[in-house]
Design an enzyme around this catalytic site. Structure first.
Site, PDB file in Angstrom:
ATOM      1  N   ASN A 193       4.724  -3.755   1.559  1.00 23.93           N
ATOM      2  CA  ASN A 193       5.782  -3.319   2.469  1.00 23.93           C
ATOM      3  C   ASN A 193       5.739  -4.258   3.674  1.00 23.93           C
ATOM      4  O   ASN A 193       4.908  -4.092   4.561  1.00 23.93           O
ATOM      5  CB  ASN A 193       5.535  -1.866   2.871  1.00 23.93           C
ATOM      6  N   GLU A 243       5.404   7.082  -1.671  1.00 27.73           N
ATOM      7  CA  GLU A 243       6.368   6.015  -1.964  1.00 27.73           C
ATOM      8  C   GLU A 243       5.688   4.851  -2.684  1.00 27.73           C
ATOM      9  O   GLU A 243       6.277   4.225  -3.560  1.00 27.73           O
ATOM     10  CB  GLU A 243       7.019   5.538  -0.656  1.00 27.73           C
TER      11      GLU A 243
END
Ligand code: ADP
Length: 397
Positions: free
Chosen positions: A7, A385
């Site tokens: 990320n 996630e």
């Protein structure tokens, strides 16, 4: 399969190495202050932790190199060579209307990501940089997959996503509701179906992702049919520091009275509003709960406004779907704050929501927190996630 989940932000990069068969996190950490003075953290169960300052990270490529070096380190590492990493999964914020699901990255996808940069000028360039850094360091042979925050919401019907503006702004400028937190809403709604022992196709769910950024999604038959965030993540609920929905007329009024330009105004809406703005105390719900308990009325108002906002969306989305089978609480506040959950659900008895206070006295674990005879189930589901990104990546790589 071993999947590295990335990320990437403009000066940071979060990472996790996951085994998708066991669904275990093998190692995780954070590169921060990339291009400044480089900070690196690394954690793996049963191994020495790394927490290092002043690590040379002029660009994201050095950050990825630091991650790989830690993963294969003879002492603290969890793999013996980089070749054990089967694929890389990237969180990408904005997929626009181009991406309705996760996709394996190739030149065509990279070009489409570049095309979507104007929609998320702060986030997408960082995600693209992260992808390019992985290609540079790991080589083009390692499959990479993009998983979009917006993709899950691409199933919304036009009635939910078209804004009441001149239609050309949608056609020419792509201005519409996109929604975010899609990976989280997808993960928790699938877990909810498992927990309820019903096929997701048969369920009407309201997913409340309540964290620093908050959004709510109406998910009918496994498809997102509406969500509270919009063209940007500034819409919907009042959040930690974001205003959420607001009369657009306020902008001109405040800008002229305070001599602000549009950038300053939008910065106020993003960074100084929400529960921070109303309370004047903090954007962090832990601080707010403590301040409320010591009698601060503005803090109480900020928290009440937040709960009221969530309650209104639950009512609206139950109406939009023609009913609701279960309400899900997730993310920092939703997973940890029993009082907020109780306050949000109270008053919803008329629509068949009955909480079980004992079952609700829990944090961070999957649980049914409604009473046995509650017509609408209420679920606590910690979001994940990274796992969702890893599973998508394993499927597409
Ligand atoms: P994001 O990922 O959007 O940054 P998170 O989902 O991590 O945010 O949520 C952060 C929020 O969760 C913070 O406001 C924090 O105060 C809140 N939070 C975390 N733990 C608790 C707790 N035990 N009680 C109340 N709020 C909590």
């Amino acid at each position: 399969m071993k999947v590295l989940v990335i990320n990437a932000g403009s000066s940071s990069l979060k990472y996790q190495l996951l085994d998708t068969n066991s669904q275990e996190v093998l190692a995780k950490g954070l590169c921060e202050r990339i291009g400044i003075d480089g900070k690196f953290t690394y954690k793996a169960p049963g191994k020495p932790t790394v927490d290092a300052a002043d690590v040379a990270m002029p660009t994201h490529a050095e950050a990825i190199q630091a991650v790989l070096a830690a993963l294969v380190d003879p002492l603290g590492g969890v793999i013996s060579s980089m070749s054990e990493i089967d694929a890389v999964g990237h969180r990408v914020v904005h997929g626009g209307e181009t991406f309705a699901r996760s996709v394996r990255i190739d030149d065509r996808v990279m070009a489409a990501l570049e095309e979507n940069v104007p929609l998320a000028p702060l986030h997408n360039p960082a995600n693209i940089t992260g992808i390019k850094a992985c290609t540079a360091v790991m080589g083009p042979g390692v499959p990479q997959v993009a998983v979009f925050d917006t993709a899950f919401h691409q199933t919304m019907p036009p009635v939910a996503y078209v804004y009441p503006l001149p239609y050309e702004y949608y056609q020419q400028d792509k201005v519409r509701r996109y929604g975010f937190h899609g990976t989280s809403h997808r993960y928790v709604t699938h877990r909810a179906a498992d927990m309820l022992g019903k096929p997701i196709e048969a369920l009407k769910l309201i997913s409340c992702h309540l964290g620093n950024g908050s959004s709510i999604a109406a998910v009918s038959g496994g498809k997102s049919v509406d969500t509270s965030m919009g063209f940007t993540p500034l819409a919907g609920l009042p959040m930690g520091t974001r205003s959420g929905d607001l009369d657009a007329g306020v902008l001109e009024y405040l800008m002229s009275r305070h001599g602000m330009d549009i950038k300053e105004m939008v910065s106020v809406l993003n960074k100084k509003s929400g529960v921070l703005g109303v309370s004047g105390v903090s954007s962090d719900f832990r601080d707010l709960c403590a301040a409320r308990d010591s009698g601060n009325d503005r803090v109480a108002l900020a928290l009440d406004m937040f709960n009221y906002g969530v309650k209104k969306y639950i009512g609206a989305y139950a109406a939009a779907m023609g009913g609701v089978d279960a309400i899900i609480f997730t993310a920092g506040v939703g997973e940890n704050d029993a009082d907020q959950r109780m306050a949000i659900a109270s008053g919803l008895e008329f629509m068949g929501v009955k909480m079980d206070p004992d079952a609700n006295a829990i944090r961070g674990k999957e649980a049914i927190i409604s009473a046995i005879d509650s017509k609408v189930k209420v679920l606590l589901i910690p979001t994940n996630e990274e796992l969702m990104i890893a599973l998508d990546t394993a499927e597409l790589a």
